[in-house]
Design a protein around this motif. Structure first.
Motif, mmCIF file in Angstrom:
data_model
loop_
_atom_site.group_PDB
_atom_site.id
_atom_site.type_symbol
_atom_site.label_atom_id
_atom_site.label_comp_id
_atom_site.label_asym_id
_atom_site.label_seq_id
_atom_site.Cartn_x
_atom_site.Cartn_y
_atom_site.Cartn_z
ATOM 1 N N UNK A 1 41.197 26.716 40.871
ATOM 2 C CA UNK A 1 40.854 27.759 39.917
ATOM 3 C C UNK A 1 41.098 29.151 40.495
ATOM 4 N N UNK A 2 40.804 29.330 41.780
ATOM 5 C CA UNK A 2 41.068 30.619 42.422
ATOM 6 C C UNK A 2 42.562 30.925 42.431
ATOM 7 N N UNK B 1 36.525 48.506 36.632
ATOM 8 C CA UNK B 1 35.923 49.558 37.443
ATOM 9 C C UNK B 1 36.814 50.007 38.608
ATOM 10 N N UNK B 2 37.553 49.080 39.187
ATOM 11 C CA UNK B 2 38.336 49.391 40.385
ATOM 12 C C UNK B 2 39.808 49.650 40.089
ATOM 13 N N UNK B 3 40.241 49.339 38.876
ATOM 14 C CA UNK B 3 41.627 49.567 38.510
ATOM 15 C C UNK B 3 42.575 48.475 38.945
ATOM 16 N N UNK B 4 42.045 47.440 39.576
ATOM 17 C CA UNK B 4 42.854 46.301 40.000
ATOM 18 C C UNK B 4 41.936 45.111 40.203
ATOM 19 N N UNK B 5 42.452 43.897 40.038
ATOM 20 C CA UNK B 5 41.607 42.716 40.249
ATOM 21 C C UNK B 5 41.370 42.483 41.738
ATOM 22 N N UNK B 6 40.347 41.735 42.097
ATOM 23 C CA UNK B 6 40.101 41.452 43.508
ATOM 24 C C UNK B 6 41.162 40.516 44.073
ATOM 25 N N UNK B 7 41.544 40.753 45.321
ATOM 26 C CA UNK B 7 42.499 39.865 45.996
ATOM 27 C C UNK B 7 41.804 38.663 46.608
ATOM 28 N N UNK B 8 40.503 38.826 46.954
ATOM 29 C CA UNK B 8 39.786 37.778 47.661
ATOM 30 C C UNK B 8 38.501 37.372 46.983
ATOM 31 N N UNK B 9 37.976 36.240 47.419
ATOM 32 C CA UNK B 9 36.789 35.651 46.801
ATOM 33 C C UNK B 9 35.894 35.007 47.841
#
Length: 300
Positions: free
Chosen positions: A169-170, A147-155
């Motif tokens: 794992x992160x 949806x955003x065109x890139x993976x999330x940088x943070x969690x």
């Protein structure tokens, strides 16, 4: 990995007053970001306290209360941040893309950061096997990528929950930072068996509307006073060393009409100091810190 007598092998002790001093962009010393939790729950599973009594199946009151946030409250918060021209870090469950995608569409158009926040807030990472947790992280990253065109940088884990292997794992999944560990007012490098990951400050216990209202019983006015007092104190302290100020909000709590008025007061107060602060996102904070010379931030 080095073991310490107290059992914590993730980071060393470091006094904030004795560390190297650095600046945020444009010579600012206080980084300010706002985290908005947009969450989804599975009907029939306990979504948490609903302020009235111990919840019982089918948990309809708690479910409806939280659904209010995605139907009504989030739009009040969106309008207010639009009015003040302030960025947001959107901590989104993956299920929100399925249940109410137009909510995330609105924040995508603003250019806000999307932070990974689990599949749904009906599950906790601490309850998962290692394989199940790895699969969940992969699923969420793939969904946000789509949806955003890139993976999330943070969690940030749902319920700020971690298993003993979550940091590894992160890191293996490619995350640059996590918000689950709040042990400092500056970003800190956090050890994993797969290399360091950055721990960016997030107010899991204090300037977070959910524990304030639900667990501590703070009034609306008390929470606003805490948010303003903390900002003023950290701004003054930042003359000596850099700090991160964050306010954590939930759509079903701060999105209530009486609390929007309180949030407006907070944003008005902070806006008066715009020339002295860096209004930003946790990803930008992480990128700035990662680019600093080795040894400036402890733990790397």
């Amino acid at each position: 990995m080095k073991k310490f007598e107290n059992g914590n092998d993730r980071y060393d002790y470091s006094a904030i007053t004795t560390r190297p001093v650095y600046d945020w962009p444009d010579g600012k010393r206080l980084a300010v970001y706002f985290a908005l939790n947009i969450e989804g729950f599975e009907f029939g599973r306990n979504p948490g306290n609903d302020f009235t009594s111990m919840p019982s199946a089918p948990y309809h009151r708690g479910y409806a209360y939280r659904d209010y946030g995605n139907r009504v409250g989030v739009w009040r918060i969106h309008a207010l941040f639009e009015q003040f021209g302030m960025p947001l870090a959107v901590l989104a469950n993956g299920s929100v893309y399925d249940v109410c995608p137009e909510v995330l569409d609105a924040f995508r158009k603003r250019g806000d950061e999307i932070v990974g926040h689990g599949r749904t807030n009906s599950e906790k990472q601490a309850d998962m096997s290692e394989e199940s947790e790895r699969s969940m992280l992969q699923d969420v990253c793939a969904l946000i990528q789509r949806y955003e065109g890139k993976p999330p940088a943070g969690w940030l884990g749902p319920f700020i929950s971690q298993s003993s292997r979550t940091p590894e794992l992160l890191k293996a999944q490619g995350f640059k930072y996590m918000l689950d560990w709040w042990f400092d007012d500056q970003p800190m490098w956090f050890r994993t068996d797969n290399g360091p990951i950055l721990a960016v400050p997030y107010p899991s216990m204090e300037l977070n509307d959910l524990p304030a209202y639900v667990n501590r019983g703070a009034s609306d006015e008390e929470f606003s006073r805490m948010a303003i007092d903390a900002f003023d104190e950290q701004l003054a302290e930042s003359e000596n060393y850099p700090q991160v100020y964050c306010l954590s909000l939930h759509t079903f709590l701060t999105g209530q009409p009486h609390r929007i008025r309180q949030l407006r007061r907070i944003l008005e107060h902070i806006s008066q100091q715009r020339d002295r602060i860096w209004l930003t996102t946790p990803q930008a904070i992480a990128e700035h810190v990662t680019a600093l010379p080795p040894g400036v931030v402890p733990g790397g």
